[in-house]
Design an enzyme around this catalytic site. Structure first.
Site, short mmCIF file in Angstrom:
data_model
loop_
_atom_site.label_atom_id
_atom_site.label_comp_id
_atom_site.label_asym_id
_atom_site.label_seq_id
_atom_site.Cartn_x
_atom_site.Cartn_y
_atom_site.Cartn_z
N LYS A 65 2.42 11.40 -11.51
CA LYS A 65 1.62 10.88 -12.66
C LYS A 65 2.76 9.60 -12.54
O LYS A 65 3.67 9.36 -13.26
CB LYS A 65 1.77 11.79 -13.62
N HIS A 105 6.90 10.17 -29.87
CA HIS A 105 5.51 11.39 -28.61
C HIS A 105 5.65 12.65 -29.02
O HIS A 105 4.95 13.48 -29.34
CB HIS A 105 6.57 10.12 -27.39
N HIS A 132 -1.23 17.09 -26.28
CA HIS A 132 -0.93 15.48 -26.48
C HIS A 132 -2.35 15.57 -26.96
O HIS A 132 -2.65 14.39 -26.58
CB HIS A 132 -1.07 15.30 -24.54
N LYS A 150 6.35 23.09 -14.44
CA LYS A 150 5.59 22.23 -14.36
C LYS A 150 5.31 21.74 -12.86
O LYS A 150 4.34 21.41 -12.45
CB LYS A 150 6.04 20.83 -14.12
N ARG A 203 -4.03 21.86 -14.26
CA ARG A 203 -2.91 21.02 -14.49
C ARG A 203 -2.86 20.20 -15.83
O ARG A 203 -2.49 20.21 -16.61
CB ARG A 203 -2.31 19.72 -13.44
N ASN A 252 -1.17 18.98 -20.68
CA ASN A 252 -1.37 18.40 -21.87
C ASN A 252 -1.65 19.23 -23.02
O ASN A 252 -2.53 18.15 -23.99
CB ASN A 252 -3.23 17.75 -21.84
N GLU A 256 -4.86 17.07 -11.21
CA GLU A 256 -6.02 17.14 -12.40
C GLU A 256 -6.94 17.67 -13.22
O GLU A 256 -8.01 17.66 -13.08
CB GLU A 256 -4.96 16.58 -13.63
N HIS A 268 -1.63 11.86 -28.26
CA HIS A 268 -2.08 10.49 -28.56
C HIS A 268 -2.48 10.23 -29.56
O HIS A 268 -2.62 8.63 -29.75
CB HIS A 268 -3.02 10.50 -27.00
N ARG A 316 0.65 -1.39 -0.20
CA ARG A 316 0.24 0.20 0.24
C ARG A 316 0.98 1.15 0.06
O ARG A 316 0.46 2.14 0.07
CB ARG A 316 -0.77 -0.29 0.89
N GLU A 357 8.50 18.83 -26.04
CA GLU A 357 8.09 19.21 -24.07
C GLU A 357 8.42 20.58 -23.57
O GLU A 357 7.93 21.41 -22.79
CB GLU A 357 7.29 18.09 -23.40
#
Lengths: 363, 363
Positions: free
Chosen positions: B144, B266, B249, B228, B242, B246, B238, B253, B122, B186
């Site tokens: 993330k 990418h 993206h 960031k 946040r 993206n 997010e 994606h 955990r 990026e």
């Protein structure tokens, strides 16, 4: 007794817990908007679905779309394979971050369903609707979720709190007496570590509880849940305070591992764990009369005989316990009926006590 | 330029991020006690281990015991199968809740290693030591973590913050020029959404950056990481803020999915995503001259030609994007160089723009 609601505040918000007769109906007004116009995944097992799925029909009325997800019945559900299959089904069904997940079932469904909610798209909101006594008093409250590895039970998991817990007593009416007896060991554990009045309730009403008397059962469930909520609110991530809930579980888990999970039920294992913790507690500061009352009550609950156990095997398993720190193993010991503390004990001393304990308890 | 340290405060504590020349040496004084007398799991891939494992030897001196865990090289590492294998190895090696996990590698190692740390027993504390430019400016910061499902990339994961991030520029010296070029998309993304001076740095020093000039690279990494960190600190889970990250993206994606992750890198996919977001931005409030500067800079970065793409296929994939809400798809659009906002756009309108965009960009 009517349903009561209790709030559990934690790092990421608040969990509202309804417990008792009519809990489902009482919760509906608040839970419906949360489901409103969402895709809702209902995680359950086949036997539970058959018995109880219709009980939540009206609760789910507000949902835009209900997707049923099934997990195997029993402990084998708690695997990475199940989580992978469920999350794939959720992607395929178009699950989004604002979709909801509702868990209908006992502890194993709750463990794997909660883990799934906690990691699908990095976490979606979920609700627990526990259908067993054990889940209502313990597993569904507190945000512990888990799957098993071949090497260790619950070795992988998340602390991830449900948004709602709805513990309706209607689910308890279909439980076999043995399931109630097993869950009573967790109720007694909770009583010993934090609620003397609850201990006295079990002492005075054990036969009614074992017979599933709804009135006394509802009282016991509410009191047990309240103790757990208080402890988790104070210590969500299992520092010393939450570790109190492991009373009886250090030896209990080891017994399950060594005897075999199929051979020894969890409640009975915890029962033996409580007996042994009482022995260690007496070497610490538990007074003789309280120790005697604990032993007497556990004796009335009918523990099965254990055969051919070796202290060394149990000791090895306990040393691998996931609550073990690298510094050593902390034991939860009762200091009185209604109070417990965490004490770090040297392995040698425990092994010595364990050997005599087994001599007295094992055939 | 020397290493700097920045703190990222979040729900569960603080992450300290060191970036730049000498970061490993600078971090050692604080990180050593955290490793002190613990079992430390080092997660890495074979190629990274060969190149860089010795760079962290002295950092690991304080550990009681170092256990090496290997993940496959590349995106295939990000699977439930990897997490299951790693956690089993950790149980067998005697991992405990106060053991530590150190991730040495790029984004994929970081994603699967972070997920593993987040769910083993955990959750145990972990550190990110990103060895690629992309991981240093993006993946290693913000907590993330993820694994892939056959149906969707990153569909399963956790928000779980590392205790430390150590981005030493020594790792960047061994990167192939193409890896630097990919990561620059990026950096440009971050510049567009939050740092006009960084945009100007890339404009004025693009050739030096592409050539891996340590001085300019260190500046760009520090500025990008700072943006960031600021965004994640304001919005860990997010929400809208946040989501600015993206930018580029959503289409990016979808392009990777439709063209194939092996066929389109990418960074290039994000490059196209930025171009398309610029088109949509102009329909919103982005002024023509800024749009032109963005297009010119991206043009200098050498995007590959795309062949035979259909708007409909991309649109379908975007509708399944995990950032899609049930209410619709939110787009991040630049409003100026150095600022962006989240705008919800109707699918029909986007599809129309996308068709013309593809006509202009696709062979």
């Amino acid at each position: 007794v009517a349903a009561q609601s209790l709030d559990l505040s934690h790092q990421t918000g608040t969990t509202r817990v309804w417990i008792g007769p009519g809990a489902l109906a009482q919760a509906a007004a608040e839970v419906s908007p949360w489901l409103g116009r969402r895709k809702v995944f209902v995680v359950s097992s086949a036997p539970v679905r058959k018995l109880h799925r219709r009980s939540i029909d009206s609760l789910l009325d507000a949902a835009a779309d209900v997707v049923e997800l099934e997990v195997p019945d029993g402990e084998s559900a708690k695997s990475f394979a199940t989580v992978e299959r469920l999350t794939r089904e959720m992607v395929i069904a178009g699950g989004k971050r604002d979709s909801r997940l509702v868990i209908l079932g006992g502890g194993t469904v709750g463990d794997v369903g909660g883990f799934t909610a906690g990691c699908f798209l990095r976490g979606i909101d979920y609700a627990q609707i526990p259908t067993t006594l054990l889940a209502q008093v313990d597993a569904a409250i507190g945000g512990k979720t888990a799957v098993n590895l071949p090497e260790a039970k619950n070795a992988v998991g998340l602390f991830v709190q449900p948004r709602w817990v709805i513990s309706d007593d209607r689910f308890l009416r279909t439980l076999p007496p043995e399931a109630i007896r097993q869950a009573l060991f967790e109720i007694v554990k909770t009583a010993i570590l934090g609620d003397r009045a609850l201990f006295e309730l079990v002492e005075s009403s054990l036969e009614k509880l074992l017979a599933g008397d709804p009135e006394v059962l509802a009282q016991a469930v509410q009191r047990t849940a309240a103790v757990k909520i208080g402890i988790v609110a104070a210590d969500e991530r299992e520092g010393d305070r939450r570790r109190l809930l492991n009373l009886g579980h250090t030896l209990g888990h080891a017994l399950e591992t060594v005897v075999g999970h199929g051979e020894l039920a969890h409640g009975d294992a915890v029962g033996y764990g409580l007996l042994f913790a009482t022995v260690l507690g007496e070497r610490n500061q538990l007074a003789g009369p309280d120790a005697e009352r604990i032993r007497r009550l556990l004796g009335r609950m009918g523990l099965p005989r254990l055969a051919g156990l070796e202290a060394r095997a149990l000791s090895e398993v306990m040393a691998r316990d996931k609550k073990a720190r690298e510094s050593g193993l902390a034991w939860v010991l009762p200091v009185a009926i209604g109070g417990a503390e965490v004490v770090e004990l040297a392995r040698g001393a425990v092994d010595h006590e364990l050997a005599s304990f087994l001599e007295g308890s094992v055939e």
